[in-house]
Every structure is written in structure tokens, then in C-alpha cells.
Motif scaffolding. Structure first.
Motif, PDB file in Angstrom:
ATOM      1  N   ALA A  27     -21.952  12.682 -23.985  1.00  0.00           N
ATOM      2  CA  ALA A  27     -23.228  12.466 -24.679  1.00  0.00           C
ATOM      3  C   ALA A  27     -22.990  11.603 -25.915  1.00  0.00           C
ATOM      4  O   ALA A  27     -21.929  11.668 -26.545  1.00  0.00           O
ATOM      5  N   ASP A  28     -24.008  10.811 -26.250  1.00  0.00           N
ATOM      6  CA  ASP A  28     -23.854   9.961 -27.431  1.00  0.00           C
ATOM      7  C   ASP A  28     -23.987  10.810 -28.710  1.00  0.00           C
ATOM      8  O   ASP A  28     -24.540  11.905 -28.693  1.00  0.00           O
ATOM      9  N   ALA A  29     -23.460  10.287 -29.791  1.00  0.00           N
ATOM     10  CA  ALA A  29     -23.406  11.016 -31.058  1.00  0.00           C
ATOM     11  C   ALA A  29     -24.805  11.373 -31.565  1.00  0.00           C
ATOM     12  O   ALA A  29     -25.009  12.454 -32.119  1.00  0.00           O
ATOM     13  N   ARG A  30     -25.763  10.480 -31.361  1.00  0.00           N
ATOM     14  CA  ARG A  30     -27.124  10.748 -31.847  1.00  0.00           C
ATOM     15  C   ARG A  30     -27.720  11.972 -31.162  1.00  0.00           C
ATOM     16  O   ARG A  30     -28.323  12.826 -31.811  1.00  0.00           O
ATOM     17  N   SER A  31     -27.531  12.105 -29.855  1.00  0.00           N
ATOM     18  CA  SER A  31     -28.053  13.261 -29.117  1.00  0.00           C
ATOM     19  C   SER A  31     -27.397  14.559 -29.595  1.00  0.00           C
ATOM     20  O   SER A  31     -28.066  15.573 -29.786  1.00  0.00           O
ATOM     21  N   LEU A  32     -26.091  14.500 -29.763  1.00  0.00           N
ATOM     22  CA  LEU A  32     -25.381  15.698 -30.242  1.00  0.00           C
ATOM     23  C   LEU A  32     -25.831  16.078 -31.651  1.00  0.00           C
ATOM     24  O   LEU A  32     -26.013  17.261 -31.957  1.00  0.00           O
ATOM     25  N   ARG A  33     -26.028  15.071 -32.494  1.00  0.00           N
ATOM     26  CA  ARG A  33     -26.470  15.331 -33.865  1.00  0.00           C
ATOM     27  C   ARG A  33     -27.867  15.942 -33.879  1.00  0.00           C
ATOM     28  O   ARG A  33     -28.141  16.897 -34.616  1.00  0.00           O
ATOM     29  N   LEU A  34     -28.770  15.421 -33.055  1.00  0.00           N
ATOM     30  CA  LEU A  34     -30.121  15.982 -32.970  1.00  0.00           C
ATOM     31  C   LEU A  34     -30.095  17.417 -32.451  1.00  0.00           C
ATOM     32  O   LEU A  34     -30.810  18.292 -32.956  1.00  0.00           O
ATOM     33  N   PHE A  35     -29.287  17.661 -31.443  1.00  0.00           N
ATOM     34  CA  PHE A  35     -29.166  19.019 -30.899  1.00  0.00           C
ATOM     35  C   PHE A  35     -28.606  19.974 -31.953  1.00  0.00           C
ATOM     36  O   PHE A  35     -29.108  21.080 -32.137  1.00  0.00           O
ATOM     37  N   GLY A  36     -27.578  19.543 -32.670  1.00  0.00           N
ATOM     38  CA  GLY A  36     -27.011  20.370 -33.740  1.00  0.00           C
ATOM     39  C   GLY A  36     -28.008  20.637 -34.845  1.00  0.00           C
ATOM     40  O   GLY A  36     -28.111  21.753 -35.351  1.00  0.00           O
ATOM     41  N   GLY A  37     -28.771  19.621 -35.230  1.00  0.00           N
ATOM     42  CA  GLY A  37     -29.800  19.800 -36.256  1.00  0.00           C
ATOM     43  C   GLY A  37     -30.872  20.779 -35.814  1.00  0.00           C
ATOM     44  O   GLY A  37     -31.341  21.607 -36.607  1.00  0.00           O
ATOM     45  N   ALA A  38     -31.262  20.701 -34.549  1.00  0.00           N
ATOM     46  CA  ALA A  38     -32.258  21.641 -34.027  1.00  0.00           C
ATOM     47  C   ALA A  38     -31.726  23.068 -34.053  1.00  0.00           C
ATOM     48  O   ALA A  38     -32.450  24.007 -34.419  1.00  0.00           O
ATOM     49  N   LEU A  39     -30.467  23.237 -33.691  1.00  0.00           N
ATOM     50  CA  LEU A  39     -29.874  24.577 -33.735  1.00  0.00           C
ATOM     51  C   LEU A  39     -29.824  25.118 -35.161  1.00  0.00           C
ATOM     52  O   LEU A  39     -30.103  26.300 -35.403  1.00  0.00           O
ATOM     53  N   ILE A  40     -29.480  24.270 -36.107  1.00  0.00           N
ATOM     54  CA  ILE A  40     -29.449  24.685 -37.509  1.00  0.00           C
ATOM     55  C   ILE A  40     -30.836  25.096 -37.962  1.00  0.00           C
ATOM     56  O   ILE A  40     -31.017  26.148 -38.605  1.00  0.00           O
ATOM     57  N   ALA A  41     -31.849  24.294 -37.632  1.00  0.00           N
ATOM     58  CA  ALA A  41     -33.220  24.606 -38.035  1.00  0.00           C
ATOM     59  C   ALA A  41     -33.690  25.927 -37.446  1.00  0.00           C
ATOM     60  O   ALA A  41     -34.274  26.766 -38.152  1.00  0.00           O
ATOM     61  N   VAL A  42     -33.417  26.142 -36.166  1.00  0.00           N
ATOM     62  CA  VAL A  42     -33.811  27.408 -35.530  1.00  0.00           C
ATOM     63  C   VAL A  42     -33.079  28.573 -36.196  1.00  0.00           C
ATOM     64  O   VAL A  42     -33.679  29.626 -36.453  1.00  0.00           O
ATOM     65  N   GLY A  43     -31.808  28.406 -36.493  1.00  0.00           N
ATOM     66  CA  GLY A  43     -31.048  29.462 -37.147  1.00  0.00           C
ATOM     67  C   GLY A  43     -31.580  29.804 -38.528  1.00  0.00           C
ATOM     68  O   GLY A  43     -31.698  30.972 -38.891  1.00  0.00           O
ATOM     69  N   VAL A  44     -31.932  28.775 -39.307  1.00  0.00           N
ATOM     70  CA  VAL A  44     -32.469  29.007 -40.652  1.00  0.00           C
ATOM     71  C   VAL A  44     -33.814  29.725 -40.563  1.00  0.00           C
ATOM     72  O   VAL A  44     -34.065  30.691 -41.313  1.00  0.00           O
ATOM     73  N   VAL A  45     -34.677  29.282 -39.652  1.00  0.00           N
ATOM     74  CA  VAL A  45     -35.983  29.942 -39.489  1.00  0.00           C
ATOM     75  C   VAL A  45     -35.790  31.392 -39.058  1.00  0.00           C
ATOM     76  O   VAL A  45     -36.441  32.307 -39.584  1.00  0.00           O
ATOM     77  N   LEU A  46     -34.886  31.626 -38.131  1.00  0.00           N
ATOM     78  CA  LEU A  46     -34.616  32.991 -37.671  1.00  0.00           C
ATOM     79  C   LEU A  46     -34.074  33.866 -38.793  1.00  0.00           C
ATOM     80  O   LEU A  46     -34.490  35.024 -38.960  1.00  0.00           O
ATOM     81  N   LEU A  47     -33.157  33.326 -39.590  1.00  0.00           N
ATOM     82  CA  LEU A  47     -32.634  34.084 -40.723  1.00  0.00           C
ATOM     83  C   LEU A  47     -33.735  34.438 -41.725  1.00  0.00           C
ATOM     84  O   LEU A  47     -33.778  35.557 -42.231  1.00  0.00           O
ATOM     85  N   GLN A  48     -34.619  33.486 -42.001  1.00  0.00           N
ATOM     86  CA  GLN A  48     -35.726  33.758 -42.922  1.00  0.00           C
ATOM     87  C   GLN A  48     -36.671  34.808 -42.360  1.00  0.00           C
ATOM     88  O   GLN A  48     -37.168  35.663 -43.067  1.00  0.00           O
ATOM     89  N   PHE A  49     -36.925  34.722 -41.060  1.00  0.00           N
ATOM     90  CA  PHE A  49     -37.802  35.686 -40.395  1.00  0.00           C
ATOM     91  C   PHE A  49     -37.206  37.090 -40.444  1.00  0.00           C
ATOM     92  O   PHE A  49     -37.913  38.071 -40.691  1.00  0.00           O
TER      93      PHE A  49
END
Length: 61
Positions: A37-59
């Protein structure tokens, strides 16, 4: 704070180890696909995982 961080890290290791333990062939296929996979796709996927994790932690907090 350090004991909580160590517990969180231990939990990450447990979760990360589940798929290779339960389905090693499927895990290997996923890793092969990720390696091409290209770096941009991996970076977007990683960013999405971070965002979901932060939202879940706040929840949960």
C-alpha cells in the motif's frame, strides 16, 4: 499515571497478538497487502484509527 500507561501498552500487545495467534494465514495476507500500500493510504488509515481511539477514550471517560 505510569501504571495506567503500562497497562494500556500491555493491552495493545494482547490485542495485536490476537490475530496472528488465531488466524496466522489471514494475518500474513493482510500484512502482505499492507506492505504494498502507498504511504498516503497507510497514513490515512492510521489517522482514522487514532481519531476513533480518541473519540472512544473521551466517550468512556
Amino acid at each position: 499515571m505510569w501504571p495506567d500507561l503500562l497497562r494500556a501498552f500491555a493491552l495493545v500487545l494482547v490485542i495485536e497478538g490476537l490475530l496472528p495467534f488465531l488466524a496466522p494465514e489471514r494475518w500474513r495476507e493482510m500484512m502482505q497487502r499492507a506492505s504494498v500500500a502507498d504511504a498516503r493510504s497507510l497514513r490515512l488509515f492510521g489517522g482514522a484509527l487514532i481519531a476513533v481511539g480518541v473519540v472512544l477514550l473521551q466517550f468512556l471517560h
